[in-house]
Write a protein that holds these residues in place. Structure first.
Motif, PDB file in Angstrom:
ATOM      1  N   GLY A 122       0.822  -1.005  -0.125  1.00 35.65           N
ATOM      2  CA  GLY A 122       0.004  -0.075  -0.136  1.00 35.65           C
ATOM      3  C   GLY A 122       0.915   1.368  -0.049  1.00 35.65           C
ATOM      4  O   GLY A 122       2.243   1.176   0.286  1.00 35.65           O
ATOM      5  N   THR A 123       0.234   2.355  -0.466  1.00 34.92           N
ATOM      6  CA  THR A 123       0.955   3.653  -0.634  1.00 34.92           C
ATOM      7  C   THR A 123       1.274   4.223   0.812  1.00 34.92           C
ATOM      8  O   THR A 123       2.350   4.952   0.727  1.00 34.92           O
ATOM      9  CB  THR A 123       0.057   4.517  -1.670  1.00 34.92           C
ATOM     10  OG1 THR A 123      -0.960   4.803  -0.717  1.00 34.92           O
ATOM     11  CG2 THR A 123      -0.035   4.071  -3.054  1.00 34.92           C
ATOM     12  N   ARG A 124       0.632   4.004   1.506  1.00 33.29           N
ATOM     13  CA  ARG A 124       0.831   4.579   3.191  1.00 33.29           C
ATOM     14  C   ARG A 124       1.576   3.519   3.960  1.00 33.29           C
ATOM     15  O   ARG A 124       1.804   3.822   5.192  1.00 33.29           O
ATOM     16  CB  ARG A 124      -0.562   4.975   3.779  1.00 33.29           C
ATOM     17  CG  ARG A 124      -1.169   5.993   2.959  1.00 33.29           C
ATOM     18  CD  ARG A 124      -2.656   6.181   3.512  1.00 33.29           C
ATOM     19  NE  ARG A 124      -3.287   7.255   2.716  1.00 33.29           N
ATOM     20  CZ  ARG A 124      -3.529   8.641   2.895  1.00 33.29           C
ATOM     21  NH1 ARG A 124      -2.760   8.854   4.441  1.00 33.29           N
ATOM     22  NH2 ARG A 124      -4.016   9.400   2.421  1.00 33.29           N
ATOM     23  N   ALA A 125       1.974   2.482   3.747  1.00 34.17           N
ATOM     24  CA  ALA A 125       2.601   1.502   4.377  1.00 34.17           C
ATOM     25  C   ALA A 125       4.063   1.609   4.837  1.00 34.17           C
ATOM     26  O   ALA A 125       4.543   0.873   5.583  1.00 34.17           O
ATOM     27  CB  ALA A 125       2.356  -0.065   3.741  1.00 34.17           C
ATOM     28  N   ASP A 126       4.818   2.520   4.420  1.00 30.80           N
ATOM     29  CA  ASP A 126       5.999   2.893   4.932  1.00 30.80           C
ATOM     30  C   ASP A 126       6.047   3.709   6.277  1.00 30.80           C
ATOM     31  O   ASP A 126       5.627   4.973   6.212  1.00 30.80           O
ATOM     32  CB  ASP A 126       6.576   3.831   3.940  1.00 30.80           C
ATOM     33  CG  ASP A 126       8.410   3.987   4.094  1.00 30.80           C
ATOM     34  OD1 ASP A 126       8.603   3.764   5.453  1.00 30.80           O
ATOM     35  OD2 ASP A 126       9.017   4.115   3.345  1.00 30.80           O
ATOM     36  N   LEU A 127       6.381   3.218   7.252  1.00 30.65           N
ATOM     37  CA  LEU A 127       6.431   3.692   8.573  1.00 30.65           C
ATOM     38  C   LEU A 127       7.594   4.585   9.174  1.00 30.65           C
ATOM     39  O   LEU A 127       7.826   4.712  10.108  1.00 30.65           O
ATOM     40  CB  LEU A 127       6.111   2.822   9.854  1.00 30.65           C
ATOM     41  CG  LEU A 127       4.837   2.228   9.414  1.00 30.65           C
ATOM     42  CD1 LEU A 127       4.426   1.050  10.708  1.00 30.65           C
ATOM     43  CD2 LEU A 127       3.501   2.920   9.337  1.00 30.65           C
TER      44      LEU A 127
END
Length: 122
Positions: free
Chosen positions: A109-114
């Protein structure tokens, strides 16, 4: 998160789990579970929301980060990692990028980099 973990209990469990892992041992299950859930709780406090699901089986999962709300089925942004890797990246003893490169973090997903949210400050 189901119930809040007291800061003192969370830190004690985290210290015990990190010590065991550093010694090459498996932490006591109660310490491992509490440490993982405590760090997930801190992540939830730092980045509340519902657009990314962070899973650390078998101990816990949390939805975080503001954005489109997920309500049914598999969320579009999922992070899954084992407890030892979660403790390492959440506390800063390993970087997110190194764990991803080693294949210990599965993120979609596009927001899955923490990267911007870690490490946490327990």
């Amino acid at each position: 998160m189901a119930s809040r973990i007291d800061t003192t209990a969370g830190r004690a469990a985290l210290d015990a789990a990190r010590a065991a892992l550093a010694a090459g041992e498996r932490p006591a299950r109660a310490d491992y579970a509490t440490a993982v859930r405590y760090l997930l709780q801190l992540l939830d406090e730092k980045a509340p929301g519902n657009s990314v699901e962070v899973r650390v089986p078998p101990f816990g999962a949390v939805q975080v980060v503001q954005g489109p709300r997920h309500t049914r089925g598999t969320p579009p942004n999922v992070v899954e990692l084992d407890p030892a890797t979660w403790i390492a990246v959440a506390t800063g003893s390993e970087t997110w990028a190194a764990a991803v490169d080693a294949g210990r973090i599965h993120a979609s997903g596009t927001r899955a980099d923490l990267t911007e949210l870690l490490p946490l400050r327990p």
